[in-house]
Design an enzyme around this catalytic site. Structure first.
Site, PDB file in Angstrom:
ATOM      1  N   CYS A  10      -3.969  -0.389 -51.747  1.00  0.00           N
ATOM      2  CA  CYS A  10      -4.046   0.816 -52.580  1.00  0.00           C
ATOM      3  C   CYS A  10      -3.168   0.589 -53.811  1.00  0.00           C
ATOM      4  CB  CYS A  10      -3.659   2.071 -51.810  1.00  0.00           C
ATOM      5  SG  CYS A  10      -1.966   2.096 -51.192  1.00  0.00           S
ATOM      6  N   ASN A  13       0.946   1.169 -52.367  1.00  0.00           N
ATOM      7  CA  ASN A  13       1.335   0.630 -51.047  1.00  0.00           C
ATOM      8  C   ASN A  13       2.494   1.408 -50.416  1.00  0.00           C
ATOM      9  OD1 ASN A  13       2.718  -2.439 -49.660  1.00  0.00           O
ATOM     10  ND2 ASN A  13       1.062  -1.245 -48.834  1.00  0.00           N
ATOM     11  N   CYS A  15       1.556   5.021 -49.627  1.00  0.00           N
ATOM     12  CA  CYS A  15       0.880   6.173 -49.010  1.00  0.00           C
ATOM     13  C   CYS A  15      -0.298   5.727 -48.143  1.00  0.00           C
ATOM     14  CB  CYS A  15       0.392   7.156 -50.068  1.00  0.00           C
ATOM     15  SG  CYS A  15       1.707   7.870 -51.095  1.00  0.00           S
ATOM     16  N   ARG A  16      -1.423   5.385 -48.777  1.00  0.00           N
ATOM     17  CA  ARG A  16      -2.660   5.180 -48.021  1.00  0.00           C
ATOM     18  C   ARG A  16      -2.728   3.861 -47.276  1.00  0.00           C
ATOM     19  NH1 ARG A  16      -6.194   6.151 -53.213  1.00  0.00           N
ATOM     20  NH2 ARG A  16      -4.330   5.085 -53.974  1.00  0.00           N
ATOM     21  N   SER A  17      -2.450   2.739 -47.969  1.00  0.00           N
ATOM     22  CA  SER A  17      -2.629   1.449 -47.279  1.00  0.00           C
ATOM     23  C   SER A  17      -1.615   1.208 -46.151  1.00  0.00           C
ATOM     24  CB  SER A  17      -2.666   0.277 -48.274  1.00  0.00           C
ATOM     25  OG  SER A  17      -1.467   0.154 -48.991  1.00  0.00           O
ATOM     26  N   ASP A 127      -5.927   9.985 -53.657  1.00  0.00           N
ATOM     27  CA  ASP A 127      -4.526   9.575 -53.576  1.00  0.00           C
ATOM     28  C   ASP A 127      -3.608  10.753 -53.224  1.00  0.00           C
ATOM     29  OD1 ASP A 127      -2.073   8.436 -53.902  1.00  0.00           O
ATOM     30  OD2 ASP A 127      -2.693   7.249 -55.643  1.00  0.00           O
TER      31      ASP A 127
END
Ligand code: 4NP
Length: 161
Positions: A10, A13, A15-17, A127
């Site tokens: 993401c 690196n 939050c999401r990934s 995001d």
């Protein structure tokens, strides 16, 4: 046999990934197949390099007993790209950025996470750094990641035979 190398990507690196990485690791552990997988997450930017997951991501991961201990953001390297079998990204801008970083003969590794969910082709995982909807990130990953693992397991078993 070589491990299947899965790289989640993401923008930051944090939050999401990292959430995807922790969830995927948990799934492979629960299914007793973690020894067949190398799972990492990285950023397309160096904006958050060295930082731990965002407090909102930490709270969501804590809620689901996900282990992110020791995770720190780092930008993607050419070695990450070379070693990966699957590069799974969170949104269209990640795809756009990576298309400029990944050599043409390795572009087939590049995927959008929600593309594997029927009816969700082209859908971005928005995001949460902007929306603070970390629960939504979790829900979308929970929907898509088991399908990725099924696909990888089918491929792995096919190669074993
Ligand atoms: P992520 O969220 O890509 O899901 O980790 C973001 C984290 C940091 C920034 C942007 C998005 N940032 O611009 O610093």
């Amino acid at each position: 046999m070589a491990k299947t190398n899965v790289l989640f990507v993401c923008l930051g690196n944090i939050c999401r990934s990292p959430m995807a990485e922790a969830m995927f690791k948990k799934m492979t552990t629960e299914q007793g197949i973690s020894n067949h997988y190398q799972i990492n997450s990285v950023a397309t930017s160096s904006e958050e390099a060295g930082n731990p997951p965002h407090p909102g991501a930490q709270a969501e991961m804590d809620k689901h007993n996900l282990n992110y201990a020791g995770h720190h953001s780092r930008p993607i390297t050419s070695a990450d790209i070379k070693n990966a079998d699957y590069i799974i990204t969170m949104d269209e801008s990640n795809i756009y950025d990576l298309q400029h970083m990944i050599p043409t003969d390795e572009q087939h590794k590049l995927h959008l996470c929600m593309d594997i969910v029927p009816g969700q082709h082209g859908v971005s995982i928005v995001d949460p750094w902007y929306t603070h909807r970390f629960d939504q990130t979790y829900t979308m990953l929970k929907e898509s990641l088991p399908l990725w693992l099924d696909q990888m397991e089918n491929k792995r078993k096919e190669l074993q035979n």
